[in-house]
Design an enzyme around this catalytic site. Sequence first.
Site, mmCIF file in Angstrom:
data_model
loop_
_atom_site.group_PDB
_atom_site.id
_atom_site.type_symbol
_atom_site.label_atom_id
_atom_site.label_comp_id
_atom_site.label_asym_id
_atom_site.label_seq_id
_atom_site.Cartn_x
_atom_site.Cartn_y
_atom_site.Cartn_z
ATOM 1 C CB CYS A 57 20.896 80.115 19.894
ATOM 2 S SG CYS A 57 22.133 78.941 19.306
ATOM 3 C CG HIS A 116 23.047 70.525 11.383
ATOM 4 N ND1 HIS A 116 22.753 69.971 12.604
ATOM 5 C CD2 HIS A 116 24.032 69.762 10.865
ATOM 6 C CE1 HIS A 116 23.527 68.919 12.799
ATOM 7 N NE2 HIS A 116 24.303 68.771 11.767
ATOM 8 C CB CYS A 138 26.673 75.421 23.054
ATOM 9 S SG CYS A 138 25.486 76.442 23.928
ATOM 10 C CG HIS A 187 21.820 65.843 17.098
ATOM 11 N ND1 HIS A 187 22.738 66.535 17.860
ATOM 12 C CD2 HIS A 187 21.279 66.757 16.255
ATOM 13 C CE1 HIS A 187 22.731 67.811 17.501
ATOM 14 N NE2 HIS A 187 21.847 67.968 16.528
ATOM 15 C CD GLU A 209 23.169 68.477 22.465
ATOM 16 O OE1 GLU A 209 22.766 69.277 21.595
ATOM 17 O OE2 GLU A 209 22.649 68.377 23.584
ATOM 18 C CB THR A 264 20.883 71.450 24.226
ATOM 19 O OG1 THR A 264 21.418 71.227 22.926
ATOM 20 C CG2 THR A 264 21.931 71.177 25.276
ATOM 21 C CB CYS A 279 19.862 75.301 25.541
ATOM 22 S SG CYS A 279 19.236 75.750 23.934
ATOM 23 C CG ASN A 326 17.551 74.440 16.263
ATOM 24 O OD1 ASN A 326 16.908 75.381 15.863
ATOM 25 N ND2 ASN A 326 18.820 74.247 15.915
ATOM 26 C CB SER A 367 21.823 76.715 12.794
ATOM 27 O OG SER A 367 20.769 75.832 12.474
HETATM 28 FE FE1 F3S Z 1 22.192 77.187 20.680
HETATM 29 FE FE2 F3S Z 1 23.644 76.191 22.562
HETATM 30 FE FE3 F3S Z 1 21.083 75.919 22.621
HETATM 31 S S1 F3S Z 1 24.142 76.191 20.443
HETATM 32 S S2 F3S Z 1 20.425 75.862 20.513
HETATM 33 S S3 F3S Z 1 22.190 77.850 22.818
HETATM 34 S S4 F3S Z 1 22.578 74.390 23.167
#
Ligand code: F3S
Length: 306
Positions: A12, A41, A96, A124, A126, A163, A191, A221, A263
């Site tokens: 992302c 990760h 981010c 987590h 975050e 997110t 996000c 994610n 990631s």
């Molecule tokens: Fe990536 Fe930011 Fe979303 S790191 S998964 S765009 S919160």
Amino acid sequence: MEILVAEKAGFCMGVERALNMVMLAVGEEKGPIYTYGPLIHNPQVVSYLESLGVQVAERIEDIPEGSRVVIRSHGIGPTELERMKERRLEIIDATCMFVKKAQRMASELYRDGYKVIILGHKDHPEVRALRDFVHDEVLIAGSLDELPTFDEPPEKLGVICQTTLNTEFFEQAVKRLEARVPNLVVRNTICDATAKRQQAARDIAEEVDAMIVVGGRHSSNTRRLTDICRDRGVDTYHIETPKELRKGWFLGRKRIGVTAGASTPDWMIEEVIRAVQDFGFQRREGKSVVSDDGKVKEEKMDAGGR
Ligand code: F3S
């Protein structure tokens, strides 16, 4: 026998930005660089960074005073930021922008007298940082079972989410909370990249006999993408590298879907696709992987086309 690749998959924009910032810092040759926790990760990417001299520090106290430290895309809370400053660390902030937005919204809810509930996974990083923005006065729910039932609902409740939360869980959780709390304010902080990757995974999971989800075992994610595909009743395998693929997964299958967490680098997705091709599958033509800014990252080609 075909391979379908999710239209949105892999890095992302937040992860790409964080990696670019680290690579720029490496190029400056100003001494060691530490990331506070693994940058992303994804163990393969983290090993690559280690080979460039980027070290992972799990504790702020382990980072020598005055060194450069990268705050990863998950962000940190004000308490940890203060501790970094006390150690006179040179901070490279790769938080981010979507995470920053969630942090700001959490602070505003707290300031305005709301009890805050975070939808997300309590361990987590975050979510741990978000807690700090509301001085730990928070409820956390990572599943519908963990939602509070409230004998006495709080006067005002504000919802924030991790997110990378599953969008379906978010919708169901909000519905239940609305029925329990009269004064509910909802901040959907999932996000854009997460929402799009999840939808793309749902789209192809409907069409295939088995799904391969590529990404770090600890990537939140990526795990959500795995859950989403399994919830659709399709056999789903979460792998980090092509070495984990097993012949038996492909026997009798006509269509295999491939997706990847935010990631997971493109080269790893490509390696997995090539390995699936070795089991006799052809990449479906005419689809494109689209990056977060809407540009076509790469054209899907038939087997052997790249
Ligand atoms: Fe990536 Fe930011 Fe979303 S790191 S998964 S765009 S919160």
